[in-house]
Design an enzyme around this catalytic site. Structure first.
Site, mmCIF file in Angstrom:
data_model
loop_
_atom_site.group_PDB
_atom_site.id
_atom_site.type_symbol
_atom_site.label_atom_id
_atom_site.label_comp_id
_atom_site.label_asym_id
_atom_site.label_seq_id
_atom_site.Cartn_x
_atom_site.Cartn_y
_atom_site.Cartn_z
ATOM 1 N N ASP A 111 65.423 -23.578 11.804
ATOM 2 C CA ASP A 111 64.226 -23.850 11.006
ATOM 3 C C ASP A 111 64.493 -23.742 9.507
ATOM 4 O O ASP A 111 65.188 -22.820 9.062
ATOM 5 C CB ASP A 111 63.165 -22.809 11.411
ATOM 6 C CG ASP A 111 61.839 -23.026 10.726
ATOM 7 O OD1 ASP A 111 61.178 -24.019 11.037
ATOM 8 O OD2 ASP A 111 61.461 -22.193 9.871
ATOM 9 N N GLU A 133 66.632 -28.549 10.901
ATOM 10 C CA GLU A 133 65.327 -28.976 10.403
ATOM 11 C C GLU A 133 65.413 -28.956 8.880
ATOM 12 O O GLU A 133 65.317 -27.907 8.245
ATOM 13 C CB GLU A 133 64.222 -28.023 10.874
ATOM 14 C CG GLU A 133 62.851 -28.641 10.659
ATOM 15 C CD GLU A 133 61.911 -27.871 9.737
ATOM 16 O OE1 GLU A 133 60.828 -28.396 9.462
ATOM 17 O OE2 GLU A 133 62.260 -26.766 9.296
HETATM 18 C C1 NOJ Z 1 59.036 -25.628 9.934
HETATM 19 C C2 NOJ Z 1 58.243 -25.459 11.183
HETATM 20 O O1 NOJ Z 1 58.303 -26.652 11.920
HETATM 21 C C3 NOJ Z 1 56.830 -25.098 10.793
HETATM 22 O O2 NOJ Z 1 55.992 -25.091 11.913
HETATM 23 C C4 NOJ Z 1 56.849 -23.768 10.082
HETATM 24 O O3 NOJ Z 1 55.551 -23.490 9.615
HETATM 25 C C5 NOJ Z 1 57.811 -23.773 8.903
HETATM 26 N N1 NOJ Z 1 59.074 -24.365 9.216
HETATM 27 C C6 NOJ Z 1 58.073 -22.370 8.425
HETATM 28 O O4 NOJ Z 1 58.840 -21.681 9.368
#
Ligand code: NOJ
Length: 538
Positions: free
Chosen positions: A202, A244
């Site tokens: 993430d 991500e």
């Molecule tokens: C990306 C995630 O997909 C999202 O749901 C989250 O709020 C943020 N990162 C922070 O972790």
């Protein structure tokens, strides 16, 4: 790298919110045992790898992306034994499981933060990024624009500001601290040892801060990400890291690097351009982005998607396109969230499931592998009146029975309310009914998934854009040594005729009817409004 590590290049991913998938113990909250009970369904979709949204212990202020204890499963979801059972059952079916690893930040309820905040001499203080002023790193954008005014928050206890890229309840970890770097590796090992197949990592662009920069994609951040990869290669060579990183194409490439950082990255730039192409009936920005995206190393793979658990982000488009996408897809203010749109796939497309199928066809025609977000395979709706992004995370609609068949019990309250009115009411849109109905969206999508999987060329990198000048049609050709497939997509509400030249093609069926006849095409073909046709060269 050995051959074992290539499974991700061909997998279709299925993203699940564990709290809203299936409730096996009747407490109103979905759980790991619930997912286990639905594995045959997941397998039947043709999906190969499950990505679970965060399952670790958390106060749940950000869907579990605010972790309290990285070594514990949230009690609502089950136990470590449940996870082990789930991993086994997934592997028995020839599928894989990846978990979310929240690398950048923790919850403010995490013991590390609490200790570090309370005592500047604690080794945990330096786990986070502190400052006496909130003036540092001014060039850094705010991501959660609708809730946060600054990336700094004041701590009464510490009498200092701490840095956070997301909610102020999610302090950023300090990756300049070797102890944090080691800790995150220990966490990786802890879960990989249990047998999972990797992580969706993430928020990876934000690990390190430097004055005078926008604190994103910094070389120092890539150094650490490469260390994570080295750990995987050395100790878990069959496992993957999926990045991500919601970034412009040029900034996204370094995450795949020379094949020595992430195995996969979400293709963020392409996603909003798919919506634009069908929204305005014009292929140009989709083609431009595809052409601007350099080739990636052989052992890497793109992960493409239409929707996920967040708002549909329109951060990485021009201001003009953002306005356009908002006008088309988010006509009501309530549908906006930060720089995005909090709606699910089917409602975004006005509930026109033929058009939704066209979007999937476009997605599947692109290089990379695809993700299906739970519920989108039956065209579930959203509830924009729920807070934050909860409206796209409502319980899976399994049947027209009580609570949409989401729970075995009769709890007073569900984790989130089911959609029980309007066009997307669970009594109209549910898995049981769509399994029965031959021409249902679920069955059509399954056929499309199976068709794509029957032709490995789709997971390769190469592609040729055909007839780019005919803006109303997105035509992409994919080939390998043995096959050539031409995928035609009519982006408009009028029929379009496409010239095929001297080549003759057979219709490639995404057929749910094995008796459907072979149709041959040569010289030209006409596509009905918002339809697609995939052709195989003969
Ligand atoms: C990306 C995630 O997909 C999202 O749901 C989250 O709020 C943020 N990162 C922070 O972790």
């Amino acid at each position: 790298m050995n051959d074992l590590t290539k499974w991700y290049k061909e997998a279709i991913f299925y993203e699940i919110d564990p709290r809203t998938y299936f409730d096996s113990n009747g407490d109103g909250i979905g759980d790991l045992q619930g997912i286990l009970q639905k594995l045959d369904y997941i397998k039947s979709l043709g999906t190969d790898c499950i990505w679970l949204l965060p399952i670790f212990s958390s106060p749940m202020k950000d869907g579990g992306y605010d972790i309290e204890d990285y070594y514990a499963i949230h009690p609502d979801l089950g136990t470590i034994e449940d996870l082990k059972e789930l991993i086994n059952a997934i592997h028995q079916r020839g599928m894989r499981l990846i978990l979310d690893l929240v690398v950048n930040h923790t919850s403010d309820q995490c013991e590390w933060f609490q200790k570090g905040e309370a005592d500047k001499d604690s080794p945990y203080h330096d786990y986070y990024v502190w400052s006496d002023s909130d003036e540092k790193y001014k060039d850094t954008r705010i991501i959660f624009l609708d809730t946060e005014k600054s990336n700094w928050a004041w701590s009464e206890k510490a009498q200092q500001y701490y840095w956070h890229r997301f909610f102020s309840s999610q302090p950023d970890l300090n990756y300049d601290n070797p102890a944090v770097r080691e800790e995150m590796k220990m966490i990786m090992r802890f879960w990989l040892d249990m047998g999972i197949d990797g992580f969706r990592a993430d928020a990876v662009p934000y690990l390190i801060e430097r004055e005078g920069t926008n604190c994103e994609n910094l070389p120092e951040t890539h150094v650490y990400l490469k260390e994570m990869r080295q750990l995987i290669d050395a100790e878990y060579p069959d496992c993957i890291l999926l990045a991500e990183a919601n970034q412009w194409p040029r900034d996204l490439m370094p995450y795949l690097a020379k094949g020595d950082e992430f195995h996969m990255a979400f293709n963020f730039p392409v996603m909003p351009r798919i919506y634009k192409s069908v929204g305005v009936g014009d292929n140009s920005s989709l083609i431009e982005t595809l052409k601007d995206t350099p080739g990636i190393p052989d052992d890497c793979q793109w992960c493409t998607f239409l929707r996920n658990h967040d708002e549909l982000t329109v951060e990485m488009v021009t201001e003009e396109d953002r306005k356009l996408l908002w006008d088309i897809y988010a006509p009501e203010k309530r549908m906006h969230l930060n720089l995005g749109i909090r709606r699910r796939l089917a409602p975004l497309i006005g509930g026109d499931m033929h058009k939704v199928e066209l979007l999937y066809a476009i997605l599947f025609s692109l290089p990379g592998v695809s993700i299906i977000y739970y519920g989108d395979e039956i065209g579930m709706g959203d509830n924009i009146w729920l807070e934050d992004r909860d409206g796209v995370r409502t319980p899976m609609q399994w049947s027209n029975g009580a609570h949409a068949g989401f729970t075995i019990g009769n709890p007073k309250k569900l984790y989130r309310p089911v959609i029980d009115e309007g066009e997307y009411d669970f009594k109209k849109i549910n898995v049981a009914q769509q399994i029965e109905e031959k021409g249902s969206f679920l069955n059509r999508l399954k056929a499309l998934v199976h068709m794509r999987k029957a032709h490995p060329l789709f997971t390769s990198q190469g592609f040729t854009i055909v007839n780019a000048w005919q803006r109303e049609v997105f035509a992409i050709q994919r080939s390998n040594d043995s096959e050539t497939i031409l995928c035609l997509h009519n982006l408009t509400d009028e029929q379009q005729t496409v010239a095929l030249g001297k080549t003759t093609y057979n219709h490639l069926h995404a057929s749910i009817d094995p008796m459907e006849q072979e149709i041959q095409y040569s010289s030209e073909v006409t596509l009905p409004p918002f339809s697609y046709l995939w052709l195989i060269r003969i």
